[in-house]
Design a protein around this motif. Structure first.
Motif, PDB file in Angstrom:
ATOM      1  N   LYS A  85       0.818  -1.217   0.000  1.00 13.89           N
ATOM      2  CA  LYS A  85       0.000   0.000   0.000  1.00 13.89           C
ATOM      3  C   LYS A  85       0.853   1.269   0.000  1.00 13.89           C
ATOM      4  O   LYS A  85       0.319   2.371  -0.058  1.00 13.89           O
ATOM      5  CB  LYS A  85      -0.927   0.000   1.214  1.00 13.89           C
ATOM      6  CG  LYS A  85      -1.985  -1.091   1.161  1.00 13.89           C
ATOM      7  CD  LYS A  85      -2.924  -1.009   2.341  1.00 13.89           C
ATOM      8  CE  LYS A  85      -4.002  -2.093   2.258  1.00 13.89           C
ATOM      9  NZ  LYS A  85      -4.941  -2.020   3.412  1.00 13.89           N
ATOM     10  N   LYS A  86       2.172   1.086   0.061  1.00 17.82           N
ATOM     11  CA  LYS A  86       3.077   2.236   0.043  1.00 17.82           C
ATOM     12  C   LYS A  86       4.176   2.042  -0.993  1.00 17.82           C
ATOM     13  O   LYS A  86       5.358   2.195  -0.713  1.00 17.82           O
ATOM     14  CB  LYS A  86       3.684   2.463   1.432  1.00 17.82           C
ATOM     15  CG  LYS A  86       2.673   2.930   2.465  1.00 17.82           C
ATOM     16  CD  LYS A  86       3.344   3.289   3.780  1.00 17.82           C
ATOM     17  CE  LYS A  86       2.345   3.840   4.782  1.00 17.82           C
ATOM     18  NZ  LYS A  86       2.992   4.222   6.060  1.00 17.82           N
ATOM     19  N   VAL A  87       3.765   1.718  -2.187  1.00 16.80           N
ATOM     20  CA  VAL A  87       4.708   1.509  -3.286  1.00 16.80           C
ATOM     21  C   VAL A  87       4.655   2.703  -4.228  1.00 16.80           C
ATOM     22  O   VAL A  87       3.585   3.091  -4.704  1.00 16.80           O
ATOM     23  CB  VAL A  87       4.387   0.217  -4.063  1.00 16.80           C
ATOM     24  CG1 VAL A  87       5.294   0.090  -5.287  1.00 16.80           C
ATOM     25  CG2 VAL A  87       4.554  -0.992  -3.161  1.00 16.80           C
ATOM     26  N   ALA A  88       5.822   3.290  -4.491  1.00 18.17           N
ATOM     27  CA  ALA A  88       5.938   4.373  -5.465  1.00 18.17           C
ATOM     28  C   ALA A  88       6.551   3.812  -6.738  1.00 18.17           C
ATOM     29  O   ALA A  88       7.522   3.053  -6.691  1.00 18.17           O
ATOM     30  CB  ALA A  88       6.822   5.491  -4.912  1.00 18.17           C
ATOM     31  N   VAL A  89       5.997   4.164  -7.880  1.00 18.16           N
ATOM     32  CA  VAL A  89       6.577   3.769  -9.158  1.00 18.16           C
ATOM     33  C   VAL A  89       7.434   4.933  -9.656  1.00 18.16           C
ATOM     34  O   VAL A  89       6.992   6.079  -9.683  1.00 18.16           O
ATOM     35  CB  VAL A  89       5.493   3.364 -10.177  1.00 18.16           C
ATOM     36  CG1 VAL A  89       4.507   4.487 -10.462  1.00 18.16           C
ATOM     37  CG2 VAL A  89       6.134   2.862 -11.464  1.00 18.16           C
ATOM     38  N   VAL A  90       8.681   4.634 -10.001  1.00 17.69           N
ATOM     39  CA  VAL A  90       9.664   5.656 -10.363  1.00 17.69           C
ATOM     40  C   VAL A  90      10.248   5.332 -11.734  1.00 17.69           C
ATOM     41  O   VAL A  90      10.564   4.164 -12.014  1.00 17.69           O
ATOM     42  CB  VAL A  90      10.819   5.711  -9.335  1.00 17.69           C
ATOM     43  CG1 VAL A  90      11.812   6.802  -9.693  1.00 17.69           C
ATOM     44  CG2 VAL A  90      10.277   5.905  -7.922  1.00 17.69           C
ATOM     45  N   GLY A  91      10.415   6.338 -12.572  1.00 17.03           N
ATOM     46  CA  GLY A  91      11.047   6.123 -13.865  1.00 17.03           C
ATOM     47  C   GLY A  91      11.780   7.358 -14.327  1.00 17.03           C
ATOM     48  O   GLY A  91      11.418   8.488 -13.990  1.00 17.03           O
ATOM     49  N   HIS A  92      12.828   7.138 -15.112  1.00 15.58           N
ATOM     50  CA  HIS A  92      13.628   8.226 -15.675  1.00 15.58           C
ATOM     51  C   HIS A  92      13.480   8.242 -17.196  1.00 15.58           C
ATOM     52  O   HIS A  92      13.512   7.193 -17.840  1.00 15.58           O
ATOM     53  CB  HIS A  92      15.098   8.043 -15.305  1.00 15.58           C
ATOM     54  CG  HIS A  92      16.045   8.905 -16.087  1.00 15.58           C
ATOM     55  ND1 HIS A  92      16.041  10.287 -15.989  1.00 15.58           N
ATOM     56  CD2 HIS A  92      17.008   8.590 -16.993  1.00 15.58           C
ATOM     57  CE1 HIS A  92      16.980  10.782 -16.795  1.00 15.58           C
ATOM     58  NE2 HIS A  92      17.570   9.775 -17.416  1.00 15.58           N
ATOM     59  N   SER A  93      13.315   9.448 -17.759  1.00 16.67           N
ATOM     60  CA  SER A  93      13.259   9.636 -19.201  1.00 16.67           C
ATOM     61  C   SER A  93      12.090   8.835 -19.787  1.00 16.67           C
ATOM     62  O   SER A  93      10.952   9.031 -19.391  1.00 16.67           O
ATOM     63  CB  SER A  93      14.604   9.243 -19.827  1.00 16.67           C
ATOM     64  OG  SER A  93      14.675   9.675 -21.160  1.00 16.67           O
ATOM     65  N   ARG A  94      12.373   7.911 -20.710  1.00 21.28           N
ATOM     66  CA  ARG A  94      11.290   7.092 -21.253  1.00 21.28           C
ATOM     67  C   ARG A  94      10.645   6.255 -20.143  1.00 21.28           C
ATOM     68  O   ARG A  94       9.451   5.956 -20.206  1.00 21.28           O
ATOM     69  CB  ARG A  94      11.825   6.201 -22.374  1.00 21.28           C
ATOM     70  CG  ARG A  94      12.882   5.207 -21.945  1.00 21.28           C
ATOM     71  CD  ARG A  94      13.691   4.704 -23.129  1.00 21.28           C
ATOM     72  NE  ARG A  94      14.515   5.765 -23.707  1.00 21.28           N
ATOM     73  CZ  ARG A  94      15.278   5.624 -24.789  1.00 21.28           C
ATOM     74  NH1 ARG A  94      15.313   4.475 -25.426  1.00 21.28           N
ATOM     75  NH2 ARG A  94      15.989   6.633 -25.254  1.00 21.28           N
ATOM     76  N   GLY A  95      11.450   5.915 -19.141  1.00 23.49           N
ATOM     77  CA  GLY A  95      10.893   5.234 -17.982  1.00 23.49           C
ATOM     78  C   GLY A  95       9.955   6.125 -17.193  1.00 23.49           C
ATOM     79  O   GLY A  95       9.016   5.649 -16.555  1.00 23.49           O
ATOM     80  N   GLY A  96      10.211   7.443 -17.223  1.00 20.70           N
ATOM     81  CA  GLY A  96       9.302   8.389 -16.586  1.00 20.70           C
ATOM     82  C   GLY A  96       7.969   8.439 -17.296  1.00 20.70           C
ATOM     83  O   GLY A  96       6.908   8.576 -16.649  1.00 20.70           O
ATOM     84  N   LYS A  97       7.982   8.342 -18.606  1.00 15.73           N
ATOM     85  CA  LYS A  97       6.732   8.276 -19.361  1.00 15.73           C
ATOM     86  C   LYS A  97       5.944   7.034 -18.950  1.00 15.73           C
ATOM     87  O   LYS A  97       4.730   7.080 -18.726  1.00 15.73           O
ATOM     88  CB  LYS A  97       7.026   8.231 -20.868  1.00 15.73           C
ATOM     89  CG  LYS A  97       7.920   9.340 -21.401  1.00 15.73           C
ATOM     90  CD  LYS A  97       8.168   9.162 -22.887  1.00 15.73           C
ATOM     91  CE  LYS A  97       9.420   9.864 -23.386  1.00 15.73           C
ATOM     92  NZ  LYS A  97       9.467  11.299 -23.174  1.00 15.73           N
ATOM     93  N   ALA A  98       6.669   5.910 -18.862  1.00 23.30           N
ATOM     94  CA  ALA A  98       6.023   4.660 -18.488  1.00 23.30           C
ATOM     95  C   ALA A  98       5.502   4.708 -17.054  1.00 23.30           C
ATOM     96  O   ALA A  98       4.433   4.165 -16.750  1.00 23.30           O
ATOM     97  CB  ALA A  98       6.997   3.492 -18.655  1.00 23.30           C
ATOM     98  N   ALA A  99       6.255   5.361 -16.156  1.00 21.90           N
ATOM     99  CA  ALA A  99       5.813   5.469 -14.765  1.00 21.90           C
ATOM    100  C   ALA A  99       4.512   6.252 -14.661  1.00 21.90           C
ATOM    101  O   ALA A  99       3.603   5.875 -13.910  1.00 21.90           O
ATOM    102  CB  ALA A  99       6.900   6.117 -13.911  1.00 21.90           C
ATOM    103  N   LEU A 100       4.402   7.355 -15.385  1.00 21.06           N
ATOM    104  CA  LEU A 100       3.171   8.139 -15.369  1.00 21.06           C
ATOM    105  C   LEU A 100       1.993   7.312 -15.889  1.00 21.06           C
ATOM    106  O   LEU A 100       0.891   7.352 -15.329  1.00 21.06           O
ATOM    107  CB  LEU A 100       3.342   9.410 -16.198  1.00 21.06           C
ATOM    108  CG  LEU A 100       4.231  10.490 -15.588  1.00 21.06           C
ATOM    109  CD1 LEU A 100       4.583  11.555 -16.637  1.00 21.06           C
ATOM    110  CD2 LEU A 100       3.570  11.148 -14.386  1.00 21.06           C
ATOM    111  N   TRP A 101       2.237   6.570 -16.962  1.00 22.92           N
ATOM    112  CA  TRP A 101       1.161   5.760 -17.523  1.00 22.92           C
ATOM    113  C   TRP A 101       0.794   4.622 -16.577  1.00 22.92           C
ATOM    114  O   TRP A 101      -0.385   4.314 -16.381  1.00 22.92           O
ATOM    115  CB  TRP A 101       1.567   5.228 -18.887  1.00 22.92           C
ATOM    116  CG  TRP A 101       0.478   4.492 -19.605  1.00 22.92           C
ATOM    117  CD1 TRP A 101       0.496   3.201 -20.030  1.00 22.92           C
ATOM    118  CD2 TRP A 101      -0.805   5.010 -19.981  1.00 22.92           C
ATOM    119  NE1 TRP A 101      -0.689   2.864 -20.643  1.00 22.92           N
ATOM    120  CE2 TRP A 101      -1.514   3.975 -20.627  1.00 22.92           C
ATOM    121  CE3 TRP A 101      -1.437   6.244 -19.825  1.00 22.92           C
ATOM    122  CZ2 TRP A 101      -2.805   4.129 -21.116  1.00 22.92           C
ATOM    123  CZ3 TRP A 101      -2.734   6.403 -20.315  1.00 22.92           C
ATOM    124  CH2 TRP A 101      -3.397   5.360 -20.952  1.00 22.92           C
TER     125      TRP A 101
END
Length: 256
Positions: A85-101
């Motif tokens: 219940k306390k998991v953050a999804v993190v991504g950089h660059s193209r990984g940031g796009k994927a994290a938002l999605w």
């Protein structure tokens, strides 16, 4: 999280490792879910969903990466050492796009952090600043649905823009970043995307401290459901970034 174990999670399995301090960190390589090549992206998890490859609006590489993040979350729900219940999804660059999605698609992620995500990430497409829709679709035709290409040099015809993607994460906390020498990712447009997402967060009576103009360089907005910083430097994921991600997470997890 209670113990001193971290997990490295890969498409082909899960590997334990020792970690001196909390929290847990799990990582998977996006290429294990969908190879980051226009000739090979379909040779990963999309083999499970071949119908997506024939649809004009079907999932491509970025969608597959976000899908894989949700499969990692599936595992977390089975591991008693992980507070899912306390998991953050993190991504950089193209990984940031994927994290938002991933965060928009899967509400089980308690927090979303996108580092230097740029075009089709946090940056507003209609600004046509830095990397444009046409440029990203030309250089990386395998990242997004085929239907997205109809908006090449036609951003004003888009029915949505990236502030709406950020809004889909509400009411959960979201943190995005930029770098001063990474104008390609449009720092101003990325910040304006957050500002324009505020009305949706306001529907949930969430507290945010964004100002009309971006904060000073190397100044992080932490005590806000929508967080942001623009650090000095290049397109990268740095100690400064991680330090503020942890500060942001600590603030919100303490104030639940």
């Amino acid at each position: 999280m209670p113990n001193q174990r971290c997990l490295r999670i890969h498409y082909r399995g899960i590997e334990d490792c020792q970690w001196k301090n909390d929290p847990h960190i799990a990582a998977f390589h996006v290429a294990d879910a969908a190879p980051d090549k226009k000739e090979e992206y379909m040779n990963g998890v999309l083999q499970l969903y071949p119908e997506q490859l024939t649809k004009d609006n079907g999932m491509r590489a970025v969608g597959a990466w976000a899908w894989a993040a949700s499969r990692v979350m599936d595992y977390f729900k089975t591991d008693k050492d992980v507070n899912f219940k306390k998991v953050a999804v993190v991504g950089h660059s193209r990984g940031g796009k994927a994290a938002l999605w991933a965060g928009a698609e899967d509400q089980r992620f308690a927090m979303v952090i996108a580092n230097c995500s740029g075009n089709t990430g946090a940056a507003l497409s209609r600004r046509k600043f830095g990397e444009t829709v046409e440029v990203i679709n030309t250089n990386f035709p395998h990242w997004f649905a085929a239907s997205y290409k109809k908006y090449n040099d036609n951003e004003n015809a888009l029915p949505v823009d990236q502030h709406m993607l950020v809004s889909l994460i509400a009411p959960r906390p979201v943190y995005t970043t930029n770098a001063t020498k990474d104008l390609w990712a449009d720092p101003k447009g990325s910040y304006l995307s957050l500002v324009n997402a505020e009305p949706v967060y306001a529907l949930y009576d969430k507290h945010f401290t964004l100002t009309a103009e971006p904060p000073a360089v190397n100044t992080a907005i932490i005590n806000s459901v929508i967080g942001y910083h623009n650090r000095e430097g290049i397109h990268d994921l740095t100690v400064f970034d991680w330090t503020n991600f942890v500060r942001f997470a600590n603030f919100h997890y303490r104030h639940e």
